[in-house]
Design a protein around this motif. Structure first.
Motif, PDB file in Angstrom:
ATOM      1  N   GLU A  36       0.836  -1.198   0.000  1.00 24.16           N
ATOM      2  CA  GLU A  36       0.000   0.000   0.000  1.00 24.16           C
ATOM      3  C   GLU A  36       0.869   1.246   0.000  1.00 24.16           C
ATOM      4  O   GLU A  36       1.933   1.251   0.640  1.00 24.16           O
ATOM      5  N   VAL A  37       0.392   2.263  -0.708  1.00 20.62           N
ATOM      6  CA  VAL A  37       1.110   3.533  -0.735  1.00 20.62           C
ATOM      7  C   VAL A  37       0.173   4.622  -0.244  1.00 20.62           C
ATOM      8  O   VAL A  37      -0.959   4.736  -0.702  1.00 20.62           O
ATOM      9  N   ASP A  38       0.662   5.392   0.733  1.00 16.44           N
ATOM     10  CA  ASP A  38      -0.105   6.523   1.263  1.00 16.44           C
ATOM     11  C   ASP A  38       0.817   7.743   1.213  1.00 16.44           C
ATOM     12  O   ASP A  38       1.646   7.927   2.111  1.00 16.44           O
ATOM     13  N   GLY A  39       0.696   8.512   0.154  1.00 16.69           N
ATOM     14  CA  GLY A  39       1.580   9.675  -0.005  1.00 16.69           C
ATOM     15  C   GLY A  39       3.026   9.231  -0.127  1.00 16.69           C
ATOM     16  O   GLY A  39       3.380   8.460  -1.020  1.00 16.69           O
ATOM     17  N   GLU A  40       3.863   9.696   0.819  1.00 16.75           N
ATOM     18  CA  GLU A  40       5.293   9.406   0.745  1.00 16.75           C
ATOM     19  C   GLU A  40       5.670   8.131   1.516  1.00 16.75           C
ATOM     20  O   GLU A  40       6.834   7.785   1.616  1.00 16.75           O
ATOM     21  N   ILE A  41       4.657   7.452   2.069  1.00 15.96           N
ATOM     22  CA  ILE A  41       4.935   6.241   2.859  1.00 15.96           C
ATOM     23  C   ILE A  41       4.364   5.011   2.150  1.00 15.96           C
ATOM     24  O   ILE A  41       3.183   4.973   1.798  1.00 15.96           O
ATOM     25  N   ALA A  42       5.211   4.020   1.923  1.00 18.75           N
ATOM     26  CA  ALA A  42       4.744   2.736   1.382  1.00 18.75           C
ATOM     27  C   ALA A  42       4.812   1.703   2.500  1.00 18.75           C
ATOM     28  O   ALA A  42       5.722   1.739   3.341  1.00 18.75           O
ATOM     29  N   THR A  43       3.846   0.817   2.514  1.00 23.75           N
ATOM     30  CA  THR A  43       3.831  -0.229   3.534  1.00 23.75           C
ATOM     31  C   THR A  43       3.749  -1.589   2.858  1.00 23.75           C
ATOM     32  O   THR A  43       2.859  -1.832   2.038  1.00 23.75           O
ATOM     33  N   ILE A  44       4.698  -2.437   3.207  1.00 24.82           N
ATOM     34  CA  ILE A  44       4.681  -3.827   2.748  1.00 24.82           C
ATOM     35  C   ILE A  44       4.307  -4.679   3.948  1.00 24.82           C
ATOM     36  O   ILE A  44       4.956  -4.613   4.999  1.00 24.82           O
ATOM     37  N   THR A  45       3.265  -5.478   3.781  1.00 19.58           N
ATOM     38  CA  THR A  45       2.833  -6.332   4.886  1.00 19.58           C
ATOM     39  C   THR A  45       2.959  -7.792   4.493  1.00 19.58           C
ATOM     40  O   THR A  45       2.439  -8.210   3.452  1.00 19.58           O
ATOM     41  N   LEU A  46       3.676  -8.549   5.304  1.00 18.46           N
ATOM     42  CA  LEU A  46       3.697 -10.001   5.143  1.00 18.46           C
ATOM     43  C   LEU A  46       2.358 -10.474   5.677  1.00 18.46           C
ATOM     44  O   LEU A  46       2.051 -10.278   6.854  1.00 18.46           O
ATOM     45  N   ALA A  47       1.553 -11.082   4.804  1.00 16.63           N
ATOM     46  CA  ALA A  47       0.144 -11.286   5.150  1.00 16.63           C
ATOM     47  C   ALA A  47      -0.277 -12.753   5.115  1.00 16.63           C
ATOM     48  O   ALA A  47      -1.322 -13.099   4.569  1.00 16.63           O
TER      49      ALA A  47
ATOM     50  N   VAL B 235       8.084  -2.141   6.569  1.00 20.72           N
ATOM     51  CA  VAL B 235       7.899  -3.577   6.353  1.00 20.72           C
ATOM     52  C   VAL B 235       7.377  -4.163   7.662  1.00 20.72           C
ATOM     53  O   VAL B 235       8.039  -4.053   8.697  1.00 20.72           O
ATOM     54  N   ASN B 236       6.183  -4.729   7.595  1.00 22.85           N
ATOM     55  CA  ASN B 236       5.639  -5.309   8.827  1.00 22.85           C
ATOM     56  C   ASN B 236       5.017  -6.674   8.551  1.00 22.85           C
ATOM     57  O   ASN B 236       4.952  -7.112   7.401  1.00 22.85           O
ATOM     58  N   GLY B 237       4.630  -7.348   9.596  1.00 22.45           N
ATOM     59  CA  GLY B 237       4.054  -8.676   9.455  1.00 22.45           C
ATOM     60  C   GLY B 237       2.752  -8.779  10.245  1.00 22.45           C
ATOM     61  O   GLY B 237       2.683  -8.308  11.378  1.00 22.45           O
ATOM     62  N   GLU B 238       1.771  -9.392   9.617  1.00 23.19           N
ATOM     63  CA  GLU B 238       0.463  -9.520  10.266  1.00 23.19           C
ATOM     64  C   GLU B 238       0.482 -10.675  11.274  1.00 23.19           C
ATOM     65  O   GLU B 238       1.137 -11.701  11.012  1.00 23.19           O
TER      66      GLU B 238
END
Ligand code: ACO
Length: 274
Positions: free
Chosen positions: A27-38, A70-73
């Motif tokens: 997901e991209v929110d403005g200048e921040i992208a988030t990668i989630t291990l899902a 980079v985070n993990g669910e």
């Protein structure tokens, strides 16, 4: 927040799997992208498809992005490589280590190099990457956290470089950042015992920048992202280039690199002011 439409073809191979099929969200929110291990039900175990999708996210990262989280669910950041890789059946559509073992060294290099590309881009000067780590970060999970510039961890974190216990070496780019962060002696201790490092030790030896309660992890990461976005984009990239290059240079070489970067900065600022 916009969910980036993955520019990736659908198919049966690790290379072709979509981000979602690879068990990720992007997901991209403005200048921040988030990668989630899902894949929380599998403790976010990683496959060749995971690494290939990570590489393609890096290759297609929107230019405006300055911070990548980079985070993990679920309860664990990542339990490392999907252990099905060690079975004769392997992971559907991706084979197993049995098939990888039959490759000659040149083909093997290509396979692992592609996997490593999923991690390497997280160090780019144009971005700052933050791993938000809770619970287990084992093997490839630990290395993914190490691939990021910063690690903010929950107090239940459990880092473990398990590869040597399984007859392998860590090969997903983790050995260099580990040595850079904790030094060769501590890295030897951690890798060759495959012992678990908890939050207190992780903070003490420089593996984690910040330790928070599990419920506060997301907020702490957002706060850090906001702080990182408060500095000038180009100056931040130039400073990161300097910092990353510093260990490989003499003091004199580093001073020269500072002058070179500052010359560019001053000229850019002056041109902007005109
Ligand atoms: N690969 C595939 N599936 C996994 C993995 C993995 N690495 N880790 C966990 N899972 C699955 C389990 O099989 C289980 O699936 P099921 O519900 O279908 O039976 C589910 O995730 C939950 O796992 P539990 O073990 O029940 O979860 P728990 O929270 O009790 O334990 C832990 C978590 C400690 C991470 C444990 O799952 C574990 O030790 N996993 C293996 C870790 C490992 O050795 N990884 C390889 C490291 S080396 C490398 O990455 C190169």
């Amino acid at each position: 927040m916009t969910e980036a439409k993955a520019p990736y073809a659908r198919g049966g191979s690790a290379e072709d799997a979509s981000v979602e099929e690879a068990g990720l969200r992007f997901e991209v929110d403005g200048e921040i992208a988030t990668i989630t291990l899902a894949r929380p039900d599998k403790r976010n175990a990683q496959t060749f498809a995971t690494w290939s999708a990570l590489a393609r996210i890096g290759e297609n990262l929107p230019e405006q992005v300055r911070v990548v989280v980079v985070n993990g669910e679920g309860p664990s950041f990542s339990a490392g490589i999907d252990l099905r890789m060690f079975t004769p059946e392997g992971v559907p559509g991706q084979g197993s280590f049995g098939s990888v073992a039959r490759q000659d060294q040149a083909s093997f290099d290509t396979t692992v190099e592609r996997a490593q590309q999923g991690f390497l881009w997280l160090r780019r000067p144009e971005i700052v990457s933050i791993a938000a780590v809770q619970g287990h970060a084992i093997g490839a999970g630990f290395q993914l956290a190490l691939a990021c510039d910063l690690r903010i961890v929950a107090d239940d974190v459990k880092f473990c470089m398990k590869e040597p216990a399984l007859g392998l070496v860590p090969d997903l780019t983790g050995t260099k950042p580990l040595v850079d962060l904790v030094g060769p002696a501590k890295a030897t201790d951690l890798c060759l015992t495959a012992r678990v490092v908890g939050a207190e030790e992780a903070y003490r030896i420089g593996l984690a920048e910040q330790v928070v309660a599990p419920g506060e992890l997301a907020e702490a990461v957002q706060e850090k992202a906001a702080q990182l976005l408060s500095t000038d984009r180009d100056a931040a990239a130039a400073t990161k280039r300097l910092l990353r290059g510093a260990p490989g240079r003499t003091l004199e070489e580093q001073c020269a690199a500072e002058r070179a970067e500052q010359g560019l900065r001053i000229r850019a600022l002056f041109a902007r002011g005109e």
